[in-house]
Design a protein around this motif. Structure first.
Motif, PDB file in Angstrom:
ATOM      1  N   ARG A  33      29.305  37.019 -48.881  1.00 62.33           N
ATOM      2  CA  ARG A  33      30.355  36.049 -49.172  1.00 62.33           C
ATOM      3  C   ARG A  33      31.390  35.977 -48.052  1.00 62.33           C
ATOM      4  O   ARG A  33      32.475  35.437 -48.262  1.00 62.33           O
ATOM      5  CB  ARG A  33      31.085  36.402 -50.482  1.00 62.33           C
ATOM      6  CG  ARG A  33      30.223  36.935 -51.595  1.00 62.33           C
ATOM      7  CD  ARG A  33      29.838  35.927 -52.617  1.00 62.33           C
ATOM      8  NE  ARG A  33      30.960  35.101 -53.079  1.00 62.33           N
ATOM      9  CZ  ARG A  33      30.849  34.246 -54.077  1.00 62.33           C
ATOM     10  NH1 ARG A  33      29.702  34.125 -54.716  1.00 62.33           N
ATOM     11  NH2 ARG A  33      31.862  33.504 -54.441  1.00 62.33           N
ATOM     12  N   GLN A 104      25.940  43.339 -48.156  1.00 64.99           N
ATOM     13  CA  GLN A 104      26.252  43.522 -49.577  1.00 64.99           C
ATOM     14  C   GLN A 104      25.997  42.202 -50.327  1.00 64.99           C
ATOM     15  O   GLN A 104      26.474  41.147 -49.917  1.00 64.99           O
ATOM     16  CB  GLN A 104      27.713  43.923 -49.723  1.00 64.99           C
ATOM     17  CG  GLN A 104      28.058  44.373 -51.116  1.00 64.99           C
ATOM     18  CD  GLN A 104      29.493  44.911 -51.165  1.00 64.99           C
ATOM     19  OE1 GLN A 104      30.438  44.154 -51.259  1.00 64.99           O
ATOM     20  NE2 GLN A 104      29.641  46.216 -51.086  1.00 64.99           N
ATOM     21  N   GLY A 105      25.251  42.299 -51.415  1.00 64.59           N
ATOM     22  CA  GLY A 105      24.943  41.108 -52.204  1.00 64.59           C
ATOM     23  C   GLY A 105      23.682  40.408 -51.759  1.00 64.59           C
ATOM     24  O   GLY A 105      23.305  39.380 -52.317  1.00 64.59           O
ATOM     25  N   PRO A 107      20.335  41.323 -51.934  1.00 64.86           N
ATOM     26  CA  PRO A 107      19.206  41.234 -52.853  1.00 64.86           C
ATOM     27  C   PRO A 107      19.378  40.108 -53.875  1.00 64.86           C
ATOM     28  O   PRO A 107      18.463  39.306 -54.074  1.00 64.86           O
ATOM     29  CB  PRO A 107      19.201  42.602 -53.535  1.00 64.86           C
ATOM     30  CG  PRO A 107      19.829  43.518 -52.554  1.00 64.86           C
ATOM     31  CD  PRO A 107      20.875  42.699 -51.872  1.00 64.86           C
ATOM     32  N   GLU A 108      20.545  40.018 -54.479  1.00 66.66           N
ATOM     33  CA  GLU A 108      20.777  38.942 -55.442  1.00 66.66           C
ATOM     34  C   GLU A 108      20.539  37.593 -54.783  1.00 66.66           C
ATOM     35  O   GLU A 108      19.905  36.698 -55.337  1.00 66.66           O
ATOM     36  CB  GLU A 108      22.219  38.966 -55.976  1.00 66.66           C
ATOM     37  CG  GLU A 108      22.568  40.163 -56.828  1.00 66.66           C
ATOM     38  CD  GLU A 108      23.151  41.300 -56.005  1.00 66.66           C
ATOM     39  OE1 GLU A 108      22.790  41.422 -54.815  1.00 66.66           O
ATOM     40  OE2 GLU A 108      23.951  42.081 -56.555  1.00 66.66           O
ATOM     41  N   VAL A 111      16.836  36.990 -53.989  1.00 64.12           N
ATOM     42  CA  VAL A 111      16.070  36.711 -55.201  1.00 64.12           C
ATOM     43  C   VAL A 111      16.327  35.283 -55.665  1.00 64.12           C
ATOM     44  O   VAL A 111      15.417  34.538 -56.007  1.00 64.12           O
ATOM     45  CB  VAL A 111      16.424  37.714 -56.307  1.00 64.12           C
ATOM     46  CG1 VAL A 111      15.940  37.217 -57.655  1.00 64.12           C
ATOM     47  CG2 VAL A 111      15.819  39.066 -55.990  1.00 64.12           C
ATOM     48  N   ALA A 156      11.285  47.440 -55.947  1.00 61.32           N
ATOM     49  CA  ALA A 156      12.561  47.536 -56.652  1.00 61.32           C
ATOM     50  C   ALA A 156      13.191  48.904 -56.416  1.00 61.32           C
ATOM     51  O   ALA A 156      14.392  49.004 -56.138  1.00 61.32           O
ATOM     52  CB  ALA A 156      12.360  47.282 -58.148  1.00 61.32           C
ATOM     53  N   LEU A 157      12.403  49.952 -56.515  1.00 62.12           N
ATOM     54  CA  LEU A 157      12.942  51.304 -56.334  1.00 62.12           C
ATOM     55  C   LEU A 157      13.456  51.511 -54.910  1.00 62.12           C
ATOM     56  O   LEU A 157      14.533  52.081 -54.703  1.00 62.12           O
ATOM     57  CB  LEU A 157      11.874  52.344 -56.664  1.00 62.12           C
ATOM     58  CG  LEU A 157      11.595  52.543 -58.157  1.00 62.12           C
ATOM     59  CD1 LEU A 157      10.375  53.436 -58.354  1.00 62.12           C
ATOM     60  CD2 LEU A 157      12.805  53.128 -58.868  1.00 62.12           C
ATOM     61  N   CYS A 159      14.441  49.236 -52.788  1.00 66.78           N
ATOM     62  CA  CYS A 159      15.635  48.405 -52.616  1.00 66.78           C
ATOM     63  C   CYS A 159      16.818  49.029 -53.346  1.00 66.78           C
ATOM     64  O   CYS A 159      17.925  49.124 -52.791  1.00 66.78           O
ATOM     65  CB  CYS A 159      15.344  47.008 -53.136  1.00 66.78           C
ATOM     66  SG  CYS A 159      16.750  45.915 -53.116  1.00 66.78           S
ATOM     67  N   GLY A 160      16.588  49.465 -54.570  1.00 67.39           N
ATOM     68  CA  GLY A 160      17.663  50.081 -55.345  1.00 67.39           C
ATOM     69  C   GLY A 160      18.201  51.326 -54.682  1.00 67.39           C
ATOM     70  O   GLY A 160      19.413  51.538 -54.613  1.00 67.39           O
ATOM     71  N   ALA A 161      17.300  52.158 -54.160  1.00 67.61           N
ATOM     72  CA  ALA A 161      17.741  53.392 -53.514  1.00 67.61           C
ATOM     73  C   ALA A 161      18.573  53.080 -52.276  1.00 67.61           C
ATOM     74  O   ALA A 161      19.627  53.682 -52.054  1.00 67.61           O
ATOM     75  CB  ALA A 161      16.525  54.241 -53.141  1.00 67.61           C
ATOM     76  N   THR A 163      20.252  50.336 -51.593  1.00 64.66           N
ATOM     77  CA  THR A 163      21.521  49.713 -51.975  1.00 64.66           C
ATOM     78  C   THR A 163      22.471  50.750 -52.556  1.00 64.66           C
ATOM     79  O   THR A 163      23.644  50.810 -52.191  1.00 64.66           O
ATOM     80  CB  THR A 163      21.260  48.596 -52.992  1.00 64.66           C
ATOM     81  OG1 THR A 163      20.283  47.704 -52.457  1.00 64.66           O
ATOM     82  CG2 THR A 163      22.539  47.825 -53.281  1.00 64.66           C
ATOM     83  N   ALA A 164      21.930  51.575 -53.446  1.00 62.28           N
ATOM     84  CA  ALA A 164      22.787  52.550 -54.125  1.00 62.28           C
ATOM     85  C   ALA A 164      23.323  53.595 -53.155  1.00 62.28           C
ATOM     86  O   ALA A 164      24.398  54.151 -53.373  1.00 62.28           O
ATOM     87  CB  ALA A 164      22.018  53.213 -55.257  1.00 62.28           C
TER      88      ALA A 164
END
Lengths: 194, 194
Positions: A33, A104-105, A107-108, A111, A156-157, A159-161, A163-164
């Motif tokens: 953003r 940041q942001g 992946p959303e 998608v 997903a895992l 990407c999640g790891a 990002t987190a």
DNA sequence: TTACTATAGTGAGCAGTCCTCATGTTCCGG
DNA sequence: CCGGAACATGAGGACTGCTCACTATAGTAA
């Protein structure tokens, strides 16, 4: 007909390159953003010029992502047939995670954009996923990875790891290794279940 | 001193409750950047009133989160001493993941807010983390979870899995189970390494 | 009931952002 | 050097987040 200049004008190409460069920096710093006016300003380029090159924020993101996505697909294809399928998968997931968490942001945003079949990214993302799927299948055939995990789950895992890891102090590589532990074939399992 | 009304006026309390209610719905639907003007409008309340109750977006989020965070901490404390430490940890991580992924963009927001020691959330988040840490330690002492994973890593993985499950079609419970596989003590490991 | 006032509510307006488009400028082939 | 297509410009309209001077009301006390 005409021999009209097929190629972009030199100043336009320069501006485009500079915009991409500064946009990448801004998205890294402030997420997807980030202010487009600020990006244009940092290039000493008028806001209208930015919008001439990239009609929407998504178009700018797409331009930045297209190369990376293609690079990820190529990387996956290069790793296909590796003698060490698990290591190959890990290597690729690491790069995938880095790309996923670059802004940041992201992946959303990806998608939302790639889900639209009209989008320029759709085809690229699909073929990248296919190449990643081949890598996973290979690791599963070799017996290193459990056969019951899906491509979507692994992506997903990873990407999640990635990002987190940015939320706190956790090391992204370490989190990825833990994720991989979770999808590996358990020691002492030989195929048939109970 | 005086006998001035110590407590909030009745209309103010009503408005506050309604704002929290509609804000929760809006954040669920549109993420943490949902329009505050829209939230006020859906309550038939002027925008200024919303800002009187919650001076910033973060204050509104904090009010919504305080209960959940305390609930998570209580849940962790209730699960402490469970005869099945691994199951207890999983149960708690599931709830933690649900809370973390309730609003899009929440983890970033919480990290930014709770990292500030001035923030009202800071203390709550810290004690929740401590309670979660106890749950993890317990699972590690029982031998079910590897001793070399940290609280921050486990929380990051659970949060990442829950968040990432929303990007695609992956089932959050399934991802959490895969994460847990990754942090479990490998079968056939008895303490000393090789 | 009425008068009083701290508390609460109001919404126009400022500032910042996104994006458009009528206008001015520049590159480039001839 | 010229013509004109390609390009750059930035004021301005539409929208959003947030402020604050003002108005309204709940709750108290006479």
């Amino acid at each position: 007909m005409s021999q009209a200049p097929r190629t972009q004008r030199a100043d336009a190409r320069r501006n485009r390159e500079q915009l991409l460069d500064k946009a990448d920096a801004a998205f890294r710093r402030h997420g997807v953003r980030a202010s487009l006016a600020e990006i244009a300003r940092s290039c000493n380029i008028a806001i209208g010029t930015l919008y001439r090159h990239f009609p929407t924020r998504e178009a700018l993101l797409e331009a930045l992502l297209r190369d990376r996505i293609e690079s990820l697909r190529n990387h996956a294809e290069r790793l296909a047939g590796s003698p060490e399928p698990l290591e190959a998968l890990i290597e690729w997931l690491r790069e995938f995670g880095q790309c996923s968490s670059a802004y940041q942001g992201l992946p959303e945003s990806v998608v939302a954009t790639a889900g639209d079949e009209e989008s320029d990214l759709h085809a690229g993302v699909m073929s990248m996923h296919a190449a990643a799927g081949a890598l996973l299948t290979q690791a599963q055939r070799s017996g290193a990875v459990r056969p019951d995990v899906s491509r979507a789950e692994v992506l997903a895992l990873a990407c999640g790891a990635a990002t987190a890891s940015q939320y706190g102090t956790a090391d992204p590589d370490r989190l990825l290794r833990l994720v991989v532990e979770g999808i590996r074939t358990p020691a002492g399992a030989a195929g048939a279940d109970g």
